[in-house]
Scaffold this motif. Structure first.
Motif, short mmCIF file in Angstrom:
data_model
loop_
_atom_site.label_atom_id
_atom_site.label_comp_id
_atom_site.label_asym_id
_atom_site.label_seq_id
_atom_site.Cartn_x
_atom_site.Cartn_y
_atom_site.Cartn_z
N ASN A 1 9.53 4.58 3.79
CA ASN A 1 8.98 4.26 5.12
C ASN A 1 10.06 3.60 5.97
O ASN A 1 11.12 3.24 5.46
CB ASN A 1 7.82 3.28 4.97
N HIS B 1 7.98 7.94 8.34
CA HIS B 1 8.59 8.15 7.02
C HIS B 1 10.02 8.65 7.23
O HIS B 1 10.37 9.18 8.28
CB HIS B 1 7.73 9.12 6.19
N ARG C 1 0.85 -1.20 0.00
CA ARG C 1 0.00 0.00 0.00
C ARG C 1 0.88 1.26 0.00
O ARG C 1 1.06 1.91 -1.02
CB ARG C 1 -0.94 -0.03 1.21
N ASP C 2 1.53 1.57 1.11
CA ASP C 2 2.34 2.80 1.14
C ASP C 2 3.57 2.64 0.23
O ASP C 2 4.01 3.60 -0.40
CB ASP C 2 2.79 3.10 2.58
N HIS D 1 4.04 4.74 12.63
CA HIS D 1 4.15 4.70 11.16
C HIS D 1 5.06 5.87 10.77
O HIS D 1 4.64 7.02 10.83
CB HIS D 1 2.74 4.86 10.57
ZN ZN Z 1 2.67 6.62 5.14
#
Ligand code: ZN
Ligand code: KIV
Length: 521
Positions: free
Chosen positions: A241, A207, A17-18, A205
Motif C-alpha cells: 500500500n 496500492h 487490516r490491509d 487508498h
Molecule cells: Zn487495499
C-alpha cells in the motif's frame, strides 16, 4: 503540530487490516495491540484495526484495540452484508470514536463476483450503508476497484452511498493501476459532479503495483482528497500500500508546493517502522525511502565530504526528524545493564526488569562473539527476543559438519513443549541438513516458499538475519531470526515459522468462516 494555513489531511492507517492481510504478515493479538498503541501515540487519525468477521482472532483484536485506544478513531472492515456489518459494529462500538468501513467491488470484473446487476448492486449499497449508519455515526464506504469502474456507474454509486449516510467516501486503486494525473482528476471530478460530495470527506487508498502509490495518493490530495489510507513500511499484499512514512514526510518536507498538514509526530516513524518489520516478518528494503537502512547513509567519498561541510548538501530532512539517532556505534562487552537499557530505550524498546536480565545475557553472548555491537545488532537481538518469547518449539543445540568433503551433516536438539528431542540428518549443504533434522523432529506438511539471508552490519563477524516463509494449506507464515552463525540463524528462523504455523492453525474460528475481502458481496 498542524499549521493553521495548511489544510489538514487525515491519516488512516490500515497496517493492521490491509497490511496484515499480506500473505505471511500475520501478527499475534498482543503485537496488534502494541502497534495500535504506537499508531495512536504517533498521532494517526484513524486506525483500521482489522476485519472482525474474518475470524474470532480478528474480532478479538479489533475489540481490544477499540477498548484501549485513547485518541484515534477505530475502524473495522465489513463486506456489503448485514452479518459483516453487525459483527464489525460489535467490535468497534467499544471505541471512543468508532467507524464502520463497508465496501463492495464496483468495477465490471468485481461486479461479476457476487453476480449482481448494476441496479441490484446499487440497491445493496443503499441498504448496507443505511444499515451501517443506523448503527454508527461514522461510516466509510468504498467502491473497491474504483479506478477501473466506469465513470457513470462510479458517480451513481458514490451518490447513493452519500445519500444513505456515508460520511467518508474512499476511492481505492485496488490493483495499483492508476497514475497521478488520473488519480487527481478522478477525485476532483467526483467532488465537482456528484451531488452531496461537498458534505463528505474523500479518501484515497492506493496500492503500489506500478510503484506509484505515494505519487497517486499525493495527487489525490491535490484533487481534493482529505484522507490518505496507508500502512507502515508500505506493508500490504503484492507490492503493498501507500507507505505512511512517505506521504507524511513528503507533506512535511515539500510544504512549499503541498500545503497540507498531518497530525503525525514524525519522530516516531523509525520506531514503529522497526516494530512493524519485526512483528510482520517483512524486512524493510535497504534503499526504501525514509525508513530504509541506507536512507540516511552517505557512503561515497564525495557525499561524505559534502555532508561534513553542510548536511543540507545531500539531506533534505534530518535523521532526527524521523526518529533516527545520529550515532550507530553502540556498545561493547564492558557495557553494563543501565547502559543497555538506556540504549534500548533510545531505539524504541522499553524493557521490564525481568526481560532486561534475559536480554543482557544474550547481549553479552553477542558482544563476546562480535567486536562491535551496533544499533542494528541490538535491534536484531530484540526482534528475535520478542518473536520467540512464546514459541513452543525452541532450538537447544546444533552441530553441523560442512565443507568440500561431503556429506553435510547436522545434529540437532530441540525443546518441544519443554521436552528435549534430538535427531541427526544429512542434506545438500549445511542449511539443508539442518532443516532435514528439524523435519525429522517436527512432522509437518508445510512448503518452504522463501529463504533469505542478509547481514545486519558489515564485517565477517556480522550477524545474519534469516527470513523463512512457509505455506501449509493456504496459510502462509514468516519466521525470522538473527545470529552470527548463519546456519543457527536459519534453523531458528525455520523453527520460528513452525511455531507461527501452529499458532495460525489454532486461530481459525469455530462458527465463523475464515473469509477473504475479495469475496465481496
Ligand atoms: Zn487495499
Ligand atoms: O484495496 C482495496 O480496494 C481495499 C478495500 C477493501 C478498501 O483494501
Amino acid at each position: 503540530m498542524t499549521q493553521p494555513d495548511k489544510a489538514r489531511i487525515k491519516i488512516f492507517d490500515t497496517t493492521l487490516r490491509d497490511g496484515e492481510q499480506s500473505p505471511g504478515a500475520t501478527m499475534t493479538h498482543d503485537e496488534k495491540l502494541e502497534i495500535a498503541s504506537m499508531l495512536d501515540e504517533m498521532g494517526v487519525d484513524v486506525i483500521e484495526a482489522g476485519f472482525p468477521i474474518a475470524s474470532e482472532g480478528d474480532f478479538a483484536a479489533v475489540k481490544a484495540i477499540a477498548e484501549q485506544t485513547e485518541r484515534a478513531t477505530i475502524c473495522g472492515l465489513a463486506r456489503a452484508n448485514v452479518r459483516d456489518i453487525d459483527r464489525c459494529w460489535e467490535a468497534v462500538r467499544h471505541a471512543r470514536h468508532p467507524r464502520i468501513h463497508t465496501f463492495i467491488g464496483t468495477s465490471p470484473l468485481h461486479r461479476a463476483i457476487p453476480n449482481l446487476t448494476t441496479d441490484e448492486m446499487a440497491d445493496r449499497i443503499h441498504d448496507t450503508v443505511t444499515h451501517a449508519r443506523d448503527l454508527c455515526e461514522d461510516v466509510q464506504w468504498s467502491p473497491m476497484d474504483a479506478t477501473r469502474t466506469e465513470w457513470d456507474y462510479l458517480a451513481r454509486v458514490v451518490e447513493i452511498a452519500i445519500r444513505a449516510g456515508a460520511t467518508t467516501i474512499n476511492i481505492p486503486d485496488t490493483v495499483g493501476y492508476t497514475a497521478p494525473v488520473e488519480s487527481a482528476d478522478l477525485i476532483r471530478r467526483l467532488i465537482a459532479e456528484v451531488p452531496g460530495a461537498g458534505d463528505v470527506v474523500f479518501a484515497t487508498h492506493c496500492h503500489n503495483d506500478l510503484g506509484m502509490a505515494t505519487a497517486n495518493a499525493l495527487a489525490a490530495v491535490e484533487g481534493g482528497a482529505r484522507q490518505i489510507e496507508c500502512t507502515i513500511n508500505g506493508l500490504g499484499e503484492r507490492a503493498g500500500n501507500t507507505a505512511l512514512e512517505e506521504v507524511v514526510m513528503a507533506l512535511k518536507v515539500r510544504g512549499d508546493i503541498l500545503p497540507f498538514a498531518t497530525g503525525v509526530d514524525t519522530r516516531k516513524i523509525m520506531a514503529i517502522s522497526r516494530r512493524v518489520a519485526a512483528v510482520s516478518g517483512f524486512p524493510v528494503q535497504f534503499n526504501k525511502a525514509i525508513v530504509g537502512k541506507n536512507a540516511f547513509a552517505h557512503e561515497s567519498g564525495i557525499h561524505q565530504d559534502g555532508m561534513l561541510k553542510n548536511p543540507e548538501n545531500f539531506e533534505i530532512m534530518r535523521p532526527e526528524d524521523v526518529g533516527l539517532s545520529a550515532t550507530t556505534l553502540t556498545m561493547g562487552k564492558h557495557s553494563g545493564r543501565a547502559a543497555l537499557r538506556s540504549k534500548l530505550s533510545d531505539l524504541g524498546f522499553e524493557v521490564a526488569d525481568n526481560q532486561l536480565a534475559d536480554v543482557f545475557v544474550r547481549f553479552k553472548a553477542l558482544a563476546d562473539r562480535k567486536k562491535e555491537v551496533y544499533d542494528d545488532d541490538l535491534i536484531a537481538l530484540m526482534q528475535v527476543e520478542e518473536r520467540t518469547a512464546e514459541d513452543r518449539i525452541k532450538v537447544g543445540s546444533l552441530r553441523v559438519v560442512c565443507g568440500t568433503e561431503g556429506p553435510q551433516q547436522a545434529s540437532l536438539t530441540l525443546s518441544i513443549d519443554g521436552q528435549d528431542a534430538s535427531a541427526d540428518a544429512t542434506g545438500d549443504g549445511p542449511v539443508d541438513a539442518a532443516f532435514n533434522a528439524v523435519k525429522a523432529l517436527v512432522d509437518h506438511g508445510a512448503r518452504l516458499q522463501l529463504y533469505q539471508v542478509s547481514a545486519v552490519t558489515e564485517g565477517t563477524d556480522a550477524q545474519a538475519t534469516v527470513t523463512v516463509r512457509m505455506e501449509e494449506a493456504g496459510r502462509i507464515v514468516t519466521g525470522q531470526s538473527a545470529d552470527t552463525d548463519t546456519v543457527v540463524a536459519s534453523v531458528k528462523a525455520y523453527v520460528n515459522a513452525l511455531n507461527r504455523l501452529m499458532m495460525r492453525r489454532g486461530k481459525v474460528s469455530g462458527d465463523l468462516p475464515e473469509v477473504s475481502y475479495k469475496d465481496a458481496g
